[in-house]
Design a protein around this motif. Structure first.
Motif, PDB file in Angstrom:
ATOM      1  N   LEU A  67      -4.539  -9.623  40.928  1.00  0.00           N
ATOM      2  CA  LEU A  67      -3.116  -9.327  40.860  1.00  0.00           C
ATOM      3  C   LEU A  67      -2.898  -7.814  40.870  1.00  0.00           C
ATOM      4  CD1 LEU A  67      -2.064 -11.872  38.087  1.00  0.00           C
ATOM      5  CD2 LEU A  67      -1.625 -12.054  40.552  1.00  0.00           C
ATOM      6  N   PRO A  68      -1.706  -7.382  41.270  1.00  0.00           N
ATOM      7  CA  PRO A  68      -1.415  -5.935  41.233  1.00  0.00           C
ATOM      8  C   PRO A  68      -1.552  -5.404  39.814  1.00  0.00           C
ATOM      9  CG  PRO A  68       0.266  -7.115  42.473  1.00  0.00           C
ATOM     10  CD  PRO A  68      -0.574  -8.152  41.800  1.00  0.00           C
ATOM     11  N   GLN A  69      -2.024  -4.185  39.706  1.00  0.00           N
ATOM     12  CA  GLN A  69      -2.113  -3.565  38.390  1.00  0.00           C
ATOM     13  C   GLN A  69      -0.718  -3.252  37.853  1.00  0.00           C
ATOM     14  OE1 GLN A  69      -4.638  -0.155  38.352  1.00  0.00           O
ATOM     15  NE2 GLN A  69      -6.431  -1.247  39.144  1.00  0.00           N
ATOM     16  N   ALA A  70      -0.558  -3.463  36.565  1.00  0.00           N
ATOM     17  CA  ALA A  70       0.735  -3.185  35.933  1.00  0.00           C
ATOM     18  C   ALA A  70       0.911  -1.685  35.735  1.00  0.00           C
ATOM     19  CB  ALA A  70       0.831  -3.896  34.587  1.00  0.00           C
ATOM     20  N   HIS A  71       2.068  -1.196  36.083  1.00  0.00           N
ATOM     21  CA  HIS A  71       2.421   0.211  35.852  1.00  0.00           C
ATOM     22  C   HIS A  71       3.853   0.260  35.331  1.00  0.00           C
ATOM     23  CE1 HIS A  71      -1.094   2.101  37.770  1.00  0.00           C
ATOM     24  NE2 HIS A  71      -1.064   1.059  38.584  1.00  0.00           N
ATOM     25  N   SER A  72       4.036   0.951  34.256  1.00  0.00           N
ATOM     26  CA  SER A  72       5.365   1.013  33.639  1.00  0.00           C
ATOM     27  C   SER A  72       6.279   1.939  34.422  1.00  0.00           C
ATOM     28  CB  SER A  72       5.246   1.506  32.192  1.00  0.00           C
ATOM     29  OG  SER A  72       4.710   2.822  32.165  1.00  0.00           O
ATOM     30  N   ASN A  73       7.549   1.967  34.006  1.00  0.00           N
ATOM     31  CA  ASN A  73       8.496   2.907  34.597  1.00  0.00           C
ATOM     32  C   ASN A  73       8.093   4.342  34.263  1.00  0.00           C
ATOM     33  OD1 ASN A  73      10.081   0.777  35.525  1.00  0.00           O
ATOM     34  ND2 ASN A  73      11.328   0.733  33.662  1.00  0.00           N
ATOM     35  N   ASN A  74       8.576   5.264  35.071  1.00  0.00           N
ATOM     36  CA  ASN A  74       8.357   6.676  34.798  1.00  0.00           C
ATOM     37  C   ASN A  74       9.501   7.185  33.926  1.00  0.00           C
ATOM     38  OD1 ASN A  74       6.041   7.016  36.617  1.00  0.00           O
ATOM     39  ND2 ASN A  74       7.540   6.640  38.234  1.00  0.00           N
ATOM     40  N   TYR A  75       9.161   7.778  32.787  1.00  0.00           N
ATOM     41  CA  TYR A  75      10.182   8.259  31.869  1.00  0.00           C
ATOM     42  C   TYR A  75       9.971   9.738  31.552  1.00  0.00           C
ATOM     43  CZ  TYR A  75      11.746   3.507  30.792  1.00  0.00           C
ATOM     44  OH  TYR A  75      12.252   2.233  30.877  1.00  0.00           O
TER      45      TYR A  75
END
Length: 385
Positions: A67-75
Motif C-alpha cells: 500500500l502507499p506509504q502514509a504521509h501527513s499534511n504539511n503544517y
C-alpha cells in the motif's frame, strides 16, 4: 434625572451591543466577509497551524502489492501578536448637566458621540485592512504658504491625529491634528503649528500607532517576512501578483482567478479595487455595450459584480490595483469582542485629568491572518483608456 451613573448604565446595557454589531458588520465590506474567532489565541499571541500542499498518502498499486506509504499534511505555525485597537468617546460634564432634566437630550448626546466613534472606526478599520501594519499614511514635505505637500491623500481625513517622523525614523512632531485636506492639490494643514519644522520626505503615522496595527493586505503582498516565517523558505507564503500595465479586461481577471484555482485550489469570492481600476473596468464594459451587474452585500453594501463575484471599490486600495481574494482563508483572531476598559470598581466613565470631561474607551485585541497566502492575487498597473 440623568446622572453619570445613568450614562454608564446606558453605555453598558444599551449601546455596547449595538455598537459592537455595527463595528463588526457596517464598517467595511471586506471586514463583513471575514470570520471573527477566538480560536488559536494563546495569551498575547495568535498561534495558528496552517497546512500547505496536500496529504502524501495516496497512490496506485498492485492487487496484492504494498500500500502507499502514509504521509501527513504539511503544517507550519503562524505566530503574531494581538494588536490593541482602541476607540474613545468623550462627554463633557457641562453637557451631562445640561441634559439632566431631559432624557431625549441625553439620548441625542450619546447618539452623537457613538455616531462619531463609528465614523472614525469606519475610516481607520478600512485603512488598516488594506495597510501593512505600520500605520504609515504618506510622506509629507516642508511647508509652503502654510500648507504641507503629501504624496497621497487616500489615507488622510480632516480630524485625524498624526505623528510626524523624520526621514531617519525619529519623531519630530507628535499628536498633530489635520485641519484640512486639499485632495486635488495633495496638500494638508494642521490645527496647530508644528513644534518642529517638518522637512521633506518626512512620514505621517497615525498617533501612537507606528508598527502596532493589524496585519493588513499590504503586508500580505509585500516582500517582507510574515507570521514569524521567512518567505524564502515557504513559497506558499507568496501571493500571485501581475502588472497589467494598461487597461483591464475580462481576460486578465479570469486568468488570475483560474491561476489561483489551479495552483492553490482557491476560489475567489471578493474583488477589491481602487477608483482608477473601477473606472477602467467600467470603461471596458461600456466599450462593448455590456451591462455591469450590481449586487447587495451583507451589511447593506451595494457594489458591482464580475461573474457573481462582488467587485468593490475601496479608497484604501493602492491606485491602479485590484485584489482578488478568497475571504474564507482570512480570520480575524480576537481575544474578545469590543469591550469597555473598566476600573477596579467597574466604572467605564473616567474624568480626564485636569479637564471637566469624561471618557469611555472601547478596546479590542486582535489580528488578521490569512492561512493561504498563495490563494490570493493582486493586479497592478491598471490604467484608464
Amino acid at each position: 434625572m440623568v446622572t453619570l451613573q445613568n450614562a454608564e448604565n446606558a453605555l453598558k446595557s444599551v449601546y455596547l451591543g449595538t455598537v459592537t454589531e455595527l463595528l463588526n458588520t457596517k464598517v467595511n465590506p471586506l471586514l463583513t466577509k471575514i470570520e471573527q474567532t477566538s480560536g488559536d489565541v494563546w495569551g498575547k499571541e495568535i498561534r495558528k497551524a496552517a497546512s500547505w500542499g496536500i496529504n502524501g498518502g495516496v497512490g496506485a498499486g498492485d492487487e496484492d502489492g504494498a500500500l502507499p506509504q502514509a504521509h501527513s499534511n504539511n503544517y507550519v505555525q503562524f505566530v503574531t501578536t494581538l494588536k490593541n485597537l482602541y476607540g474613545q468617546i468623550e462627554i463633557s460634564d457641562k453637557a451631562i448637566r445640561a441634559s439632566a432634566d431631559g432624557r431625549g437630550a441625553f439620548t441625542d448626546l450619546l447618539n452623537a458621540e457613538m455616531e462619531g466613534l463609528l465614523t472614525a472606526s469606519k475610516f481607520n478599520m478600512g485603512r488598516m485592512l488594506y495597510g501593512d501594519g505600520s500605520g504609515r499614511l504618506c510622506t509629507v514635505g516642508a511647508a509652503s504658504d502654510g500648507k504641507y505637500p503629501v504624496d497621497g491623500v487616500n489615507n488622510l481625513i480632516e480630524g485625524l491625529v498624526v505623528d510626524v517622523y523624520t526621514p531617519s525614523g525619529t519623531v519630530s512632531n507628535a499628536a498633530l491634528r489635520i485641519a484640512s485636506v486639499d485632495r486635488d492639490g495633495k496638500k494638508i494643514t494642521f490645527t496647530s503649528e508644528p513644534s518642529a519644522a517638518i522637512t521633506d520626505k518626512s512620514v505621517l503615522y497615525v498617533q501612537g500607532s507606528k508598527d502596532k496595527e493589524i496585519t493588513g493586505l499590504a503586508a500580505l503582498f509585500s516582500d517582507k517576512d510574515i507570521y514569524g516565517l521567512k518567505r524564502a523558505d515557504y513559497p506558499f507564503l507568496k501571493p500571485y501578483t501581475k502588472d497589467v500595465g494598461g487597461a483591464i479586461d475580462e481576460i486578465a481577471l479570469q486568468e488570475a482567478i483560474d491561476r489561483l484555482e489551479m495552483n492553490a485550489g482557491s476560489q475567489v469570492d471578493f474583488i477589491a479595487c481602487s477608483a482608477t481600476a473601477k473606472y477602467a473596468y467600467q470603461e471596458y464594459m461600456a466599450q462593448y455595450k455590456r451591462n455591469i451587474d450590481v449586487m447587495q452585500l451583507e451589511g447593506g453594501f451595494k457594489t458591482l459584480s464580475y461573474n457573481g463575484i462582488p467587485l468593490v471599490y475601496d479608497r484604501f486600495v493602492e491606485d491602479g490595483s485590484m485584489y482578488l481574494l478568497n475571504t474564507e482563508s482570512f480570520k480575524l483572531h480576537r481575544l474578545c469582542d469590543w469591550r469597555y476598559l473598566e476600573t477596579e470598581n467597574g466604572r467605564i466613565l473616567r474624568q480626564t485629568q485636569g479637564k471637566p470631561t469624561y471618557t469611555a474607551t472601547l478596546v479590542k485585541y486582535c489580528d488578521l491572518i490569512c492561512d493561504r497566502p498563495n490563494g490570493q492575487a493582486k493586479l497592478t498597473g491598471i490604467t484608464r483608456t
